[in-house]
Design a protein around this motif. Structure first.
Motif, PDB file in Angstrom:
ATOM      1  N   GLN A 127       3.221   8.203  -7.302  1.00 49.91           N
ATOM      2  CA  GLN A 127       3.184   7.941  -8.746  1.00 49.91           C
ATOM      3  C   GLN A 127       2.633   6.558  -9.063  1.00 49.91           C
ATOM      4  OE1 GLN A 127       5.664   9.102  -6.923  1.00 49.91           O
ATOM      5  NE2 GLN A 127       7.025  10.505  -8.031  1.00 49.91           N
ATOM      6  N   ILE A 128       2.710   5.640  -8.097  1.00 49.10           N
ATOM      7  CA  ILE A 128       2.213   4.285  -8.328  1.00 49.10           C
ATOM      8  C   ILE A 128       0.760   4.156  -7.885  1.00 49.10           C
ATOM      9  CG2 ILE A 128       2.500   1.836  -7.742  1.00 49.10           C
ATOM     10  CD1 ILE A 128       5.459   2.344  -7.372  1.00 49.10           C
ATOM     11  N   ARG A 129       0.450   4.644  -6.679  1.00 48.32           N
ATOM     12  CA  ARG A 129      -0.919   4.453  -6.167  1.00 48.32           C
ATOM     13  C   ARG A 129      -1.921   5.313  -6.910  1.00 48.32           C
ATOM     14  NH1 ARG A 129       1.034   7.522  -1.526  1.00 48.32           N
ATOM     15  NH2 ARG A 129       0.036   9.580  -1.594  1.00 48.32           N
ATOM     16  N   ASN A 130      -1.498   6.489  -7.409  1.00 51.05           N
ATOM     17  CA  ASN A 130      -2.347   7.331  -8.253  1.00 51.05           C
ATOM     18  C   ASN A 130      -3.715   7.584  -7.616  1.00 51.05           C
ATOM     19  OD1 ASN A 130      -2.949   8.861 -10.511  1.00 51.05           O
ATOM     20  ND2 ASN A 130      -3.832   7.123 -11.629  1.00 51.05           N
ATOM     21  N   GLY A 131      -3.708   8.016  -6.368  1.00 45.46           N
ATOM     22  CA  GLY A 131      -4.964   8.278  -5.673  1.00 45.46           C
ATOM     23  C   GLY A 131      -4.707   8.623  -4.225  1.00 45.46           C
ATOM     24  N   PRO A 132      -5.741   8.557  -3.378  1.00 51.73           N
ATOM     25  CA  PRO A 132      -5.590   8.909  -1.965  1.00 51.73           C
ATOM     26  C   PRO A 132      -4.553   8.034  -1.262  1.00 51.73           C
ATOM     27  CG  PRO A 132      -7.914   8.685  -2.559  1.00 51.73           C
ATOM     28  CD  PRO A 132      -7.128   8.175  -3.718  1.00 51.73           C
ATOM     29  N   GLU A 133      -3.976   8.577  -0.182  1.00 52.42           N
ATOM     30  CA  GLU A 133      -2.993   7.836   0.605  1.00 52.42           C
ATOM     31  C   GLU A 133      -3.648   6.661   1.330  1.00 52.42           C
ATOM     32  OE1 GLU A 133      -0.305   9.899   3.175  1.00 52.42           O
ATOM     33  OE2 GLU A 133      -0.470  11.755   2.018  1.00 52.42           O
ATOM     34  N   PHE A 134      -2.832   5.647   1.610  1.00 60.51           N
ATOM     35  CA  PHE A 134      -3.217   4.526   2.466  1.00 60.51           C
ATOM     36  C   PHE A 134      -2.497   4.687   3.792  1.00 60.51           C
ATOM     37  CE2 PHE A 134      -4.046   2.959  -1.731  1.00 60.51           C
ATOM     38  CZ  PHE A 134      -5.074   2.035  -1.607  1.00 60.51           C
ATOM     39  N   ASP A 135      -3.173   4.385   4.906  1.00 59.29           N
ATOM     40  CA  ASP A 135      -2.468   4.380   6.181  1.00 59.29           C
ATOM     41  C   ASP A 135      -2.056   2.955   6.525  1.00 59.29           C
ATOM     42  OD1 ASP A 135      -4.730   3.066   7.220  1.00 59.29           O
ATOM     43  OD2 ASP A 135      -5.567   4.901   8.086  1.00 59.29           O
ATOM     44  N   ASP A 136      -1.360   2.806   7.649  1.00 61.73           N
ATOM     45  CA  ASP A 136      -0.835   1.489   8.032  1.00 61.73           C
ATOM     46  C   ASP A 136      -1.954   0.461   8.220  1.00 61.73           C
ATOM     47  OD1 ASP A 136       1.640   2.674   7.998  1.00 61.73           O
ATOM     48  OD2 ASP A 136       1.820   2.834  10.182  1.00 61.73           O
ATOM     49  N   GLU A 137      -3.071   0.913   8.796  1.00 62.50           N
ATOM     50  CA  GLU A 137      -4.184  -0.007   9.043  1.00 62.50           C
ATOM     51  C   GLU A 137      -4.744  -0.549   7.727  1.00 62.50           C
ATOM     52  OE1 GLU A 137      -5.263  -1.084  11.902  1.00 62.50           O
ATOM     53  OE2 GLU A 137      -4.062   0.199  13.202  1.00 62.50           O
ATOM     54  N   GLU A 138      -4.912   0.325   6.754  1.00 65.98           N
ATOM     55  CA  GLU A 138      -5.471  -0.098   5.465  1.00 65.98           C
ATOM     56  C   GLU A 138      -4.530  -1.071   4.754  1.00 65.98           C
ATOM     57  OE1 GLU A 138      -8.062   3.502   3.649  1.00 65.98           O
ATOM     58  OE2 GLU A 138      -5.997   4.032   4.161  1.00 65.98           O
ATOM     59  N   ILE A 139      -3.247  -0.772   4.771  1.00 66.23           N
ATOM     60  CA  ILE A 139      -2.289  -1.655   4.097  1.00 66.23           C
ATOM     61  C   ILE A 139      -2.242  -3.010   4.796  1.00 66.23           C
ATOM     62  CG2 ILE A 139       0.121  -1.962   3.428  1.00 66.23           C
ATOM     63  CD1 ILE A 139       0.364   1.113   3.374  1.00 66.23           C
ATOM     64  N   THR A 140      -2.256  -3.001   6.130  1.00 60.57           N
ATOM     65  CA  THR A 140      -2.238  -4.254   6.892  1.00 60.57           C
ATOM     66  C   THR A 140      -3.458  -5.098   6.568  1.00 60.57           C
ATOM     67  OG1 THR A 140      -1.014  -3.208   8.698  1.00 60.57           O
ATOM     68  CG2 THR A 140      -2.191  -5.254   9.216  1.00 60.57           C
ATOM     69  N   ALA A 141      -4.633  -4.477   6.535  1.00 55.41           N
ATOM     70  CA  ALA A 141      -5.857  -5.212   6.210  1.00 55.41           C
ATOM     71  C   ALA A 141      -5.798  -5.764   4.793  1.00 55.41           C
ATOM     72  CB  ALA A 141      -7.073  -4.300   6.380  1.00 55.41           C
ATOM     73  N   LEU A 142      -5.229  -5.000   3.875  1.00 55.44           N
ATOM     74  CA  LEU A 142      -5.127  -5.452   2.493  1.00 55.44           C
ATOM     75  C   LEU A 142      -4.198  -6.651   2.383  1.00 55.44           C
ATOM     76  CD1 LEU A 142      -5.980  -4.853  -0.422  1.00 55.44           C
ATOM     77  CD2 LEU A 142      -4.025  -3.316  -0.606  1.00 55.44           C
ATOM     78  N   VAL A 143      -3.074  -6.612   3.102  1.00 48.96           N
ATOM     79  CA  VAL A 143      -2.131  -7.735   3.092  1.00 48.96           C
ATOM     80  C   VAL A 143      -2.774  -8.989   3.670  1.00 48.96           C
ATOM     81  CG1 VAL A 143      -0.005  -8.616   4.142  1.00 48.96           C
ATOM     82  CG2 VAL A 143      -0.034  -6.325   3.146  1.00 48.96           C
ATOM     83  N   LEU A 144      -3.471  -8.840   4.780  1.00 42.92           N
ATOM     84  CA  LEU A 144      -4.019 -10.004   5.481  1.00 42.92           C
ATOM     85  C   LEU A 144      -5.297 -10.545   4.836  1.00 42.92           C
ATOM     86  CD1 LEU A 144      -3.515  -9.034   9.231  1.00 42.92           C
ATOM     87  CD2 LEU A 144      -2.436 -10.930   8.014  1.00 42.92           C
ATOM     88  N   HIS A 145      -6.145  -9.657   4.332  1.00 46.83           N
ATOM     89  CA  HIS A 145      -7.480 -10.089   3.906  1.00 46.83           C
ATOM     90  C   HIS A 145      -7.840  -9.741   2.467  1.00 46.83           C
ATOM     91  CE1 HIS A 145      -7.909 -10.813   8.152  1.00 46.83           C
ATOM     92  NE2 HIS A 145      -7.796  -9.529   8.434  1.00 46.83           N
ATOM     93  N   GLY A 146      -6.972  -9.055   1.750  1.00 47.87           N
ATOM     94  CA  GLY A 146      -7.311  -8.686   0.388  1.00 47.87           C
ATOM     95  C   GLY A 146      -8.464  -7.697   0.366  1.00 47.87           C
ATOM     96  N   ILE A 147      -9.269  -7.739  -0.671  1.00 49.42           N
ATOM     97  CA  ILE A 147     -10.398  -6.811  -0.769  1.00 49.42           C
ATOM     98  C   ILE A 147     -11.737  -7.494  -0.511  1.00 49.42           C
ATOM     99  CG2 ILE A 147      -9.216  -5.250  -2.364  1.00 49.42           C
ATOM    100  CD1 ILE A 147     -10.818  -6.517  -4.640  1.00 49.42           C
ATOM    101  N   MET A 148     -11.705  -8.804  -0.228  1.00 46.48           N
ATOM    102  CA  MET A 148     -12.955  -9.512   0.037  1.00 46.48           C
ATOM    103  C   MET A 148     -12.994 -10.149   1.418  1.00 46.48           C
ATOM    104  SD  MET A 148     -13.946 -11.361  -3.579  1.00 46.48           S
ATOM    105  CE  MET A 148     -15.503 -11.907  -2.879  1.00 46.48           C
TER     106      MET A 148
END
Length: 215
Positions: free
Chosen positions: A169-190
């Motif tokens: 209900q929050i992400r409102n789109g495709p699932e994220f896996d552990d690798e994607e979330i980890t990369a987002l935490v460490l490096h953001g989107i840039m």
């Protein structure tokens, strides 16, 4: 003379309750509050009456299952088992994996049972932020100076991003896996910011250049 096999040791009340909670959890996720005691008994391989000897009613069993999954202490124990000597990315991934599993189970249970609002025990300090911050600081101690935010914010950011990525209900789109979330935490989107170049102490000055030509 044939030897009669020994009878299996009778389960204690606590063990029987734990066994029933294990059995009912996937049934709740599938059927919600409509799960029947017959289904629970069949899944656990017991007589239906055993449920009522361990718990007073089906609702009490369901509530016990909910309370077990909302209890933060097993989750904290799992976090404390993360090896602080692992590379930073592996530690973050381990934290994310544990959090994602917990959030997914908790919110799926709430949805299946049609429950809303804070989880049971929230008002009793089950979500003690200071203890969580301390666990995060221990896991990430070797790298805290590398972060742009203090330890309490590191834990908050990991939890916030993982929560948002785990709940449909929050992400409102495709699932994220552990690798994607980890990369987002460490490096953001840039990714990591490019190193800034020191300012040229002698910027180009057409007048300065002309003065050299004039000499």
């Amino acid at each position: 003379m044939a030897v009669k096999p020994a009878r299996a040791k009778a389960l204690s009340v606590e063990d029987r309750q734990a066994m029933l909670i294990d059995a009912v959890t996937p049934l709740i996720l599938e059927h919600g509050q409509a799960v029947t005691t017959r289904q629970i008994a069949d899944c656990a391989g017991i007589a239906e009456g055993t449920i009522f000897r361990a718990f007073g009613s089906k609702d009490e069993l369901i509530q016990a299952a909910v309370e077990r999954h909302f209890d933060p202490e097993p989750f904290r124990r799992q976090l404390r088992q993360i090896d602080p000597r692992l590379p930073l990315e592996e530690r973050i991934r381990a934290i994310v994996s544990l959090m994602r599993a917990r959030f997914t189970t908790v919110f799926t249970l709430m949805t299946a049972l049609g429950r809303h609002g804070p989880p049971p025990g929230h008002e009793k300090g089950h979500h003690d932020g200071s203890e969580f911050v301390g666990i995060m600081a221990d896991i990430l101690a070797e790298d805290l100076e590398r972060f742009t935010v203090p330890a309490d914010r590191v834990g908050q950011i990991i939890r916030m991003v993982t929560l948002a990525a785990s709940v449909p209900q929050i992400r409102n789109g495709p699932e994220f896996d552990d690798e994607e979330i980890t990369a987002l935490v460490l490096h953001g989107i840039m990714g990591a910011p490019a190193p800034s170049h020191p300012a040229d102490p002698h910027p180009a000055d057409p007048h300065h250049a002309d003065s050299h030509h004039a000499v």
